[in-house]
Enzyme design. Sequence first.
Site, PDB file in Angstrom:
ATOM      1  N   HIS A  12       0.817  -1.237   0.000  1.00  0.00           N
ATOM      2  CA  HIS A  12       0.000   0.000   0.000  1.00  0.00           C
ATOM      3  C   HIS A  12       0.842   1.274   0.000  1.00  0.00           C
ATOM      4  O   HIS A  12       0.293   2.357  -0.175  1.00  0.00           O
ATOM      5  CB  HIS A  12      -0.938   0.013   1.206  1.00  0.00           C
ATOM      6  CG  HIS A  12      -0.238   0.330   2.486  1.00  0.00           C
ATOM      7  ND1 HIS A  12       0.660  -0.545   3.075  1.00  0.00           N
ATOM      8  CD2 HIS A  12      -0.261   1.427   3.284  1.00  0.00           C
ATOM      9  CE1 HIS A  12       1.143   0.010   4.167  1.00  0.00           C
ATOM     10  NE2 HIS A  12       0.602   1.209   4.320  1.00  0.00           N
ATOM     11  N   LEU A  15       3.693   2.772  -5.565  1.00  0.00           N
ATOM     12  CA  LEU A  15       2.953   3.510  -6.598  1.00  0.00           C
ATOM     13  C   LEU A  15       1.567   2.898  -6.834  1.00  0.00           C
ATOM     14  O   LEU A  15       0.543   3.596  -6.790  1.00  0.00           O
ATOM     15  CB  LEU A  15       3.781   3.509  -7.904  1.00  0.00           C
ATOM     16  CG  LEU A  15       3.131   4.108  -9.146  1.00  0.00           C
ATOM     17  CD1 LEU A  15       2.961   5.609  -9.003  1.00  0.00           C
ATOM     18  CD2 LEU A  15       3.976   3.792 -10.390  1.00  0.00           C
ATOM     19  N   VAL A  16       1.527   1.592  -7.071  1.00  0.00           N
ATOM     20  CA  VAL A  16       0.268   0.926  -7.414  1.00  0.00           C
ATOM     21  C   VAL A  16      -0.609   0.705  -6.188  1.00  0.00           C
ATOM     22  O   VAL A  16      -1.803   1.034  -6.187  1.00  0.00           O
ATOM     23  CB  VAL A  16       0.563  -0.424  -8.119  1.00  0.00           C
ATOM     24  CG1 VAL A  16      -0.706  -1.236  -8.298  1.00  0.00           C
ATOM     25  CG2 VAL A  16       1.236  -0.184  -9.457  1.00  0.00           C
ATOM     26  N   SER A 108       3.123  -7.548 -15.071  1.00  0.00           N
ATOM     27  CA  SER A 108       3.772  -6.464 -15.815  1.00  0.00           C
ATOM     28  C   SER A 108       3.813  -6.827 -17.294  1.00  0.00           C
ATOM     29  O   SER A 108       3.860  -8.009 -17.646  1.00  0.00           O
ATOM     30  CB  SER A 108       5.203  -6.307 -15.299  1.00  0.00           C
ATOM     31  OG  SER A 108       5.977  -5.585 -16.208  1.00  0.00           O
ATOM     32  N   SER A 109       3.867  -5.802 -18.145  1.00  0.00           N
ATOM     33  CA  SER A 109       3.921  -6.071 -19.589  1.00  0.00           C
ATOM     34  C   SER A 109       5.261  -6.700 -20.000  1.00  0.00           C
ATOM     35  O   SER A 109       5.384  -7.195 -21.118  1.00  0.00           O
ATOM     36  CB  SER A 109       3.687  -4.782 -20.379  1.00  0.00           C
ATOM     37  OG  SER A 109       4.657  -3.817 -20.048  1.00  0.00           O
ATOM     38  N   CYS A 110       6.246  -6.727 -19.093  1.00  0.00           N
ATOM     39  CA  CYS A 110       7.536  -7.340 -19.468  1.00  0.00           C
ATOM     40  C   CYS A 110       7.479  -8.866 -19.434  1.00  0.00           C
ATOM     41  O   CYS A 110       8.475  -9.521 -19.741  1.00  0.00           O
ATOM     42  CB  CYS A 110       8.667  -6.806 -18.606  1.00  0.00           C
ATOM     43  SG  CYS A 110       8.577  -7.366 -16.916  1.00  0.00           S
ATOM     44  N   TYR A 137      12.760 -10.278 -13.309  1.00  0.00           N
ATOM     45  CA  TYR A 137      11.451  -9.762 -12.897  1.00  0.00           C
ATOM     46  C   TYR A 137      10.341 -10.466 -13.697  1.00  0.00           C
ATOM     47  O   TYR A 137       9.314 -10.869 -13.145  1.00  0.00           O
ATOM     48  CB  TYR A 137      11.430  -8.257 -13.151  1.00  0.00           C
ATOM     49  CG  TYR A 137      10.202  -7.535 -12.697  1.00  0.00           C
ATOM     50  CD1 TYR A 137       9.924  -7.393 -11.343  1.00  0.00           C
ATOM     51  CD2 TYR A 137       9.330  -6.952 -13.613  1.00  0.00           C
ATOM     52  CE1 TYR A 137       8.803  -6.695 -10.913  1.00  0.00           C
ATOM     53  CE2 TYR A 137       8.209  -6.252 -13.189  1.00  0.00           C
ATOM     54  CZ  TYR A 137       7.946  -6.125 -11.846  1.00  0.00           C
ATOM     55  OH  TYR A 137       6.838  -5.428 -11.424  1.00  0.00           O
ATOM     56  N   LYS A 141       7.189 -12.684 -12.394  1.00  0.00           N
ATOM     57  CA  LYS A 141       5.801 -12.284 -12.656  1.00  0.00           C
ATOM     58  C   LYS A 141       5.031 -13.366 -13.441  1.00  0.00           C
ATOM     59  O   LYS A 141       3.835 -13.569 -13.211  1.00  0.00           O
ATOM     60  CB  LYS A 141       5.766 -10.940 -13.398  1.00  0.00           C
ATOM     61  CG  LYS A 141       6.175  -9.768 -12.503  1.00  0.00           C
ATOM     62  CD  LYS A 141       5.174  -9.574 -11.374  1.00  0.00           C
ATOM     63  CE  LYS A 141       5.476  -8.412 -10.472  1.00  0.00           C
ATOM     64  NZ  LYS A 141       4.534  -8.284  -9.348  1.00  0.00           N
ATOM     65  N   THR A 165       0.653  -1.989 -18.262  1.00  0.00           N
ATOM     66  CA  THR A 165       1.737  -1.442 -19.065  1.00  0.00           C
ATOM     67  C   THR A 165       2.607  -0.549 -18.172  1.00  0.00           C
ATOM     68  O   THR A 165       2.402  -0.496 -16.959  1.00  0.00           O
ATOM     69  CB  THR A 165       1.126  -0.669 -20.261  1.00  0.00           C
ATOM     70  OG1 THR A 165       2.141  -0.448 -21.207  1.00  0.00           O
ATOM     71  CG2 THR A 165       0.489   0.654 -19.824  1.00  0.00           C
ATOM     72  N   ASP A 270      18.674   0.075 -24.287  1.00  0.00           N
ATOM     73  CA  ASP A 270      17.357   0.497 -24.783  1.00  0.00           C
ATOM     74  C   ASP A 270      16.240  -0.367 -24.198  1.00  0.00           C
ATOM     75  O   ASP A 270      15.092   0.067 -24.108  1.00  0.00           O
ATOM     76  CB  ASP A 270      17.298   0.325 -26.309  1.00  0.00           C
ATOM     77  CG  ASP A 270      17.657   1.612 -27.043  1.00  0.00           C
ATOM     78  OD1 ASP A 270      17.651   2.689 -26.411  1.00  0.00           O
ATOM     79  OD2 ASP A 270      17.950   1.519 -28.252  1.00  0.00           O
TER      80      ASP A 270
HETATM   81  O1  GFB Z   1      11.102   2.924 -17.757  1.00  0.00           O
HETATM   82  P1  GFB Z   1      12.185   2.014 -18.127  1.00  0.00           P
HETATM   83  O2  GFB Z   1      13.301   1.846 -17.126  1.00  0.00           O
HETATM   84  O3  GFB Z   1      11.486   0.646 -18.398  1.00  0.00           O
HETATM   85  O4  GFB Z   1      12.904   2.511 -19.479  1.00  0.00           O
HETATM   86  P2  GFB Z   1      11.412  -0.509 -19.484  1.00  0.00           P
HETATM   87  C1  GFB Z   1      12.190   2.780 -20.644  1.00  0.00           C
HETATM   88  C2  GFB Z   1      13.108   3.302 -21.734  1.00  0.00           C
HETATM   89  O5  GFB Z   1      13.535   4.622 -21.388  1.00  0.00           O
HETATM   90  C3  GFB Z   1      14.389   2.513 -22.007  1.00  0.00           C
HETATM   91  C4  GFB Z   1      14.920   4.782 -21.611  1.00  0.00           C
HETATM   92  O6  GFB Z   1      14.587   2.451 -23.411  1.00  0.00           O
HETATM   93  C5  GFB Z   1      15.463   3.371 -21.362  1.00  0.00           C
HETATM   94  O7  GFB Z   1      16.734   3.207 -21.968  1.00  0.00           O
HETATM   95  N1  GFB Z   1      15.452   5.820 -20.722  1.00  0.00           N
HETATM   96  C6  GFB Z   1      16.010   6.999 -21.114  1.00  0.00           C
HETATM   97  C7  GFB Z   1      15.488   5.802 -19.373  1.00  0.00           C
HETATM   98  N2  GFB Z   1      16.425   7.696 -20.067  1.00  0.00           N
HETATM   99  C8  GFB Z   1      16.105   6.994 -18.962  1.00  0.00           C
HETATM  100  C9  GFB Z   1      16.265   7.226 -17.564  1.00  0.00           C
HETATM  101  O8  GFB Z   1      16.794   8.228 -17.119  1.00  0.00           O
HETATM  102  N3  GFB Z   1      15.786   6.263 -16.730  1.00  0.00           N
HETATM  103  C10 GFB Z   1      15.189   5.118 -17.175  1.00  0.00           C
HETATM  104  N4  GFB Z   1      14.730   4.221 -16.304  1.00  0.00           N
HETATM  105  N5  GFB Z   1      15.046   4.876 -18.500  1.00  0.00           N
HETATM  106  C11 GFB Z   1      10.930  -1.858 -17.318  1.00  0.00           C
HETATM  107  C12 GFB Z   1      11.347  -3.158 -16.748  1.00  0.00           C
HETATM  108  O9  GFB Z   1      11.487  -1.794 -18.583  1.00  0.00           O
HETATM  109  O10 GFB Z   1       9.533  -1.767 -17.463  1.00  0.00           O
HETATM  110  C13 GFB Z   1      10.580  -3.502 -15.539  1.00  0.00           C
HETATM  111  O11 GFB Z   1      12.729  -3.130 -16.507  1.00  0.00           O
HETATM  112  C14 GFB Z   1       9.092  -3.214 -15.646  1.00  0.00           C
HETATM  113  O12 GFB Z   1      10.768  -4.863 -15.314  1.00  0.00           O
HETATM  114  C15 GFB Z   1       8.791  -1.904 -16.322  1.00  0.00           C
HETATM  115  O13 GFB Z   1       8.454  -4.236 -16.337  1.00  0.00           O
HETATM  116  C16 GFB Z   1       7.335  -1.712 -16.612  1.00  0.00           C
HETATM  117  O14 GFB Z   1      10.091  -0.377 -20.131  1.00  0.00           O
HETATM  118  O15 GFB Z   1      12.553  -0.586 -20.418  1.00  0.00           O
END
Ligand code: GFB
Length: 309
Positions: A12, A15-16, A108-110, A137, A141, A165, A270
């Site tokens: 609780h 975030l979610v 999660s969508s991953c 992760y 999940k 998502t 990425d």
């Molecule tokens: O949000 P994020 O970490 O989640 O990153 P994912 C999304 C994209 O944003 C990637 C780019 O392509 C990152 O390289 N990005 C650019 C950044 N700048 C930044 C930054 O400063 N911080 C972050 N974090 N990203 C997660 C999963 O993957 O999605 C989890 O690792 C989970 O397991 C979540 O499922 C929903 O979408 O790549």
Amino acid sequence: MDTSAKIFVAGHLGLVGSAIRRRLEAQGYHNLIVRSYEELDLTNQQAVHDFFAAEQPQYVFLAAAKVGGIRANDLYSAQFIYENLMIECNVINCAWRYGVKKLLFLGSSCIYPKLAPQPMKEESLLTGLLESTNEAYAIAKISGIKLCQMYRKQYGCNYISVMPTNLYGPGDNYHPEDSHVIPGLIRRFHEAKKQGLAEVVCWGTGSPRREFLYVNDLADACFQLMLLYNEADHINIGTGTDMTIREIADMIAATTGFSGRIAWDSSKPDGTPQKLLDVSKLHGLGWHHKTELKEGLKIAYEDFLKRYQ
Ligand code: GFB
């Protein structure tokens, strides 16, 4: 689920979980059970047994999880797989053992393969290899979905799984490196503006595509599904539209008022090239998201300003 039902919202303070708690309270639910991490470590089997034996909740929203962005997932992969598996096993097993009427598990969508056809349908699960940065992760999940399905199959438990998502909104984690892209960039752009920097560096190439859902909308979907969805198959929760990371970075820069240059560090990962959910099953049940990104980002930035200062 009447308004006096005893409901355990696991996680609780996250975030979610905090959004689900707000949603339930707004609806008049007044018998919620919550525990902080200090009060109840969900990875501890005995502690979870003792808690369920004492409290006997009737409904459970399982939003407790070890979470983080792309870097945290990759770096702390042992913790991500261990803690998430332990939480799921302990809570789902105790839910059955202590007679919980219904449980909603958040995935999660991953969970979908790295190169799944887009938009990703629920049937894409386990049809290909996972994205390496969040494999730990994702495996945990996927196991959560299977736990719910197996407890349903063997014991007849009404446990459902939802796959959100990428989320953002009030209560997010604004850690500079371990957070998800939206909170991470809100912080970076805000600090750059404050310090008068001419440039902000973002990770990766900026070309991956992501779909973003405002967390209050997710909480509303979870609440509705708790009331009306009773199937073994998991269900996607999203908006049905995506954008490039470059586009979201531009929107966050505009929201925070940063007007300098945005550079891209392609030595950083990425992740999955595209993550867009097929939400036709959810739309078929009559649910649609309400909050558009521009409005949601504004609220998220206000939340950041309140908590950061
Ligand atoms: O949000 P994020 O970490 O989640 O990153 P994912 C999304 C994209 O944003 C990637 C780019 O392509 C990152 O390289 N990005 C650019 C950044 N700048 C930044 C930054 O400063 N911080 C972050 N974090 N990203 C997660 C999963 O993957 O999605 C989890 O690792 C989970 O397991 C979540 O499922 C929903 O979408 O790549």
